[in-house]
Design a protein around this motif. Structure first.
Motif, PDB file in Angstrom:
ATOM      1  N   THR A 189     -13.321 -18.613 -19.298  1.00  0.00           N
ATOM      2  CA  THR A 189     -13.566 -17.353 -20.009  1.00  0.00           C
ATOM      3  C   THR A 189     -12.481 -16.328 -19.693  1.00  0.00           C
ATOM      4  OG1 THR A 189     -15.953 -17.724 -20.014  1.00  0.00           O
ATOM      5  CG2 THR A 189     -15.193 -15.466 -20.340  1.00  0.00           C
TER       6      THR A 189
ATOM      7  N   THR B  63      -9.149 -17.587 -21.484  1.00  0.00           N
ATOM      8  CA  THR B  63      -9.102 -17.444 -22.936  1.00  0.00           C
ATOM      9  C   THR B  63      -9.179 -15.983 -23.366  1.00  0.00           C
ATOM     10  OG1 THR B  63     -11.508 -17.782 -23.078  1.00  0.00           O
ATOM     11  CG2 THR B  63     -10.099 -19.715 -23.325  1.00  0.00           C
TER      12      THR B  63
ATOM     13  N   GLY C  59     -15.537 -18.309 -37.944  1.00  0.00           N
ATOM     14  CA  GLY C  59     -15.194 -19.573 -37.294  1.00  0.00           C
ATOM     15  C   GLY C  59     -15.206 -20.744 -38.254  1.00  0.00           C
TER      16      GLY C  59
ATOM     17  N   PRO D 258      -9.386 -25.592 -25.650  1.00  0.00           N
ATOM     18  CA  PRO D 258      -9.345 -24.187 -25.230  1.00  0.00           C
ATOM     19  C   PRO D 258      -8.391 -23.341 -26.071  1.00  0.00           C
ATOM     20  CG  PRO D 258      -9.355 -25.622 -23.318  1.00  0.00           C
ATOM     21  CD  PRO D 258      -9.194 -26.517 -24.504  1.00  0.00           C
TER      22      PRO D 258
ATOM     23  N   ALA E 205     -10.250 -21.975 -28.826  1.00  0.00           N
ATOM     24  CA  ALA E 205     -11.066 -20.838 -28.406  1.00  0.00           C
ATOM     25  C   ALA E 205     -10.243 -19.555 -28.397  1.00  0.00           C
ATOM     26  CB  ALA E 205     -11.652 -21.113 -27.026  1.00  0.00           C
TER      27      ALA E 205
ATOM     28  N   GLN F 266     -10.874 -16.244 -30.764  1.00  0.00           N
ATOM     29  CA  GLN F 266     -11.052 -14.915 -30.191  1.00  0.00           C
ATOM     30  C   GLN F 266     -10.022 -13.933 -30.723  1.00  0.00           C
ATOM     31  OE1 GLN F 266     -11.171 -15.432 -25.911  1.00  0.00           O
ATOM     32  NE2 GLN F 266     -12.854 -16.901 -26.041  1.00  0.00           N
TER      33      GLN F 266
ATOM     34  N   GLU G  54     -17.437 -13.509 -27.014  1.00  0.00           N
ATOM     35  CA  GLU G  54     -17.345 -14.175 -28.315  1.00  0.00           C
ATOM     36  C   GLU G  54     -17.986 -15.560 -28.252  1.00  0.00           C
ATOM     37  OE1 GLU G  54     -16.883 -16.032 -31.683  1.00  0.00           O
ATOM     38  OE2 GLU G  54     -16.844 -13.876 -31.379  1.00  0.00           O
TER      39      GLU G  54
ATOM     40  N   THR H 286     -15.915 -19.131 -31.629  1.00  0.00           N
ATOM     41  CA  THR H 286     -15.481 -20.087 -30.602  1.00  0.00           C
ATOM     42  C   THR H 286     -16.229 -21.407 -30.734  1.00  0.00           C
ATOM     43  OG1 THR H 286     -15.011 -18.259 -29.088  1.00  0.00           O
ATOM     44  CG2 THR H 286     -15.222 -20.444 -28.124  1.00  0.00           C
TER      45      THR H 286
ATOM     46  N   ALA I 295     -13.718 -24.350 -31.266  1.00  0.00           N
ATOM     47  CA  ALA I 295     -13.479 -25.061 -30.009  1.00  0.00           C
ATOM     48  C   ALA I 295     -14.595 -26.036 -29.675  1.00  0.00           C
ATOM     49  CB  ALA I 295     -13.310 -24.065 -28.867  1.00  0.00           C
TER      50      ALA I 295
ATOM     51  N   THR J  52     -14.434 -26.936 -23.185  1.00  0.00           N
ATOM     52  CA  THR J  52     -14.371 -25.694 -23.963  1.00  0.00           C
ATOM     53  C   THR J  52     -15.547 -24.789 -23.618  1.00  0.00           C
ATOM     54  OG1 THR J  52     -15.592 -26.685 -25.806  1.00  0.00           O
ATOM     55  CG2 THR J  52     -13.188 -26.846 -25.871  1.00  0.00           C
TER      56      THR J  52
ATOM     57  N   THR K 268     -16.934 -21.811 -22.290  1.00  0.00           N
ATOM     58  CA  THR K 268     -16.855 -20.426 -21.827  1.00  0.00           C
ATOM     59  C   THR K 268     -18.257 -19.964 -21.419  1.00  0.00           C
ATOM     60  OG1 THR K 268     -17.184 -19.587 -24.073  1.00  0.00           O
ATOM     61  CG2 THR K 268     -14.899 -19.956 -23.351  1.00  0.00           C
TER      62      THR K 268
ATOM     63  N   ILE L  17     -20.778 -20.089 -24.267  1.00  0.00           N
ATOM     64  CA  ILE L  17     -21.058 -21.490 -24.591  1.00  0.00           C
ATOM     65  C   ILE L  17     -21.930 -22.114 -23.505  1.00  0.00           C
ATOM     66  CG2 ILE L  17     -20.026 -23.760 -24.940  1.00  0.00           C
ATOM     67  CD1 ILE L  17     -19.568 -21.950 -27.269  1.00  0.00           C
TER      68      ILE L  17
END
Length: 285
Positions: A68, A71, A117, A144, A147, A151, A215, A219, A223, A230, A232, A235
């Motif tokens: 996180t 990214t 997205g 990533p 991602a 973002q 976000e 993402t 991602a 991936t 974050t 997620i």
């Protein structure tokens, strides 16, 4: 006309005095505060301290936190590189179709991130785009890097809009005076415009970073949601809530909440010098 009201800690009387409006506003403000505190309490009650400490030590949370930070930091940097010059251009230039350009740049801020997205997923999945990226050795989808791109799509318009407002508030005569002294346009931007707008731009940077940290929709589409690849913090909340791992999900949620709290404090701290500079920005000689 009078309407007395009293309860526990509050006692007020409705009169024609505008100050009595404070009594009327107490109820909705109190309800809003109760709702917010209730949400925080709901998240806290289901997270015992022992469970939180165990979750914090897990490799999954360490990975999600590090990814996180990586990214969101990269997305914020790219947003600054794109948004600050774009904001200055929009604040200082007039051209045909400017309203259309303004609207297009603002559009991602009004779109649901999930929809943004999906659009980015279809763009990157296009045969021409995919083949071009493959020849260049660039892999974006479900990585990533995807991602970061998602973002950037969400936060770059915020940076552009913030920068435009900052530069538009500066008296253009400062820049004109600098040019008459022999400074080139790039030097005027770096040595005059940017320093005068620094407080507002800095607040925009903080806001963009916070938005990138939280976000989720864009993402997820670009991602994907793959553990230790991936994942974050948002997620991680999604994955662990889905699998019933409440401990990790709630710890990630609290990390996001604390990030938001610190960002709000930073915005208020940045606002202190900004208030002092506002007279220069708006009413320069």
């Amino acid at each position: 006309m009078a309407w007395p009201y009293s309860s526990g800690m509050v006692s007020c009387r409705w009169t024609s005095d505008p100050g009595s409006m404070r009594c009327i506003c107490l109820l909705p403000a109190g309800l809003l505060i109760l709702l917010i505190v209730g949400v925080l309490a709901g998240l806290l009650i289901h997270l015992p301290l022992s469970q939180a400490l165990v979750a914090l030590a897990s490799a999954e949370i360490r990975f999600a936190l590090s990814l996180t930070l990586l990214t969101s930091g990269a997305a914020t940097l790219i947003a600054v590189i794109l948004g600050v010059p774009a904001g200055h251009f929009l604040a200082r230039q007039t051209f045909k179709g400017k309203m259309v350009v303004d609207t297009l740049i603002d559009l991602p801020m009004t779109m649901t991130p999930l929809v943004a997205g999906v659009g980015l997923l279809f763009l990157l999945g296009n045969d021409t785009v995919r083949n071009t990226l493959d020849r260049l050795g660039i892999e974006l989808l479900f990585t990533p890097w995807g991602a970061i791109l998602a973002q950037v799509l969400i936060v770059a318009p915020i940076m552009t809009r913030t920068s435009r407002a900052a530069f538009a508030a500066i008296d253009g005569r400062y820049e004109q005076a600098a040019q008459t002294l022999g400074l080139k346009p790039g030097q005027v931007f770096l040595r005059v415009s940017l320093p005068l707008a620094r407080s507002v731009i800095l607040s925009g940077v903080v806001l963009c970073w916070a938005r990138a940290v939280g976000e989720f929709g864009a993402t997820l589409m670009v991602a994907g949601a793959t553990r230790f690849r991936t994942e974050t913090l948002p997620i991680a909340v999604y994955l662990n809530i889905s699998s019933g791992e409440l401990g990790i999900a709630l710890v990630c949620a609290w990390l996001l909440i604390m990030t938001g709290f610190l960002v709000l404090l930073a915005m208020r701290w940045i606002g202190t010098p900004l208030a002092a500079d506002s007279a220069v920005l708006r009413f320069g000689p």
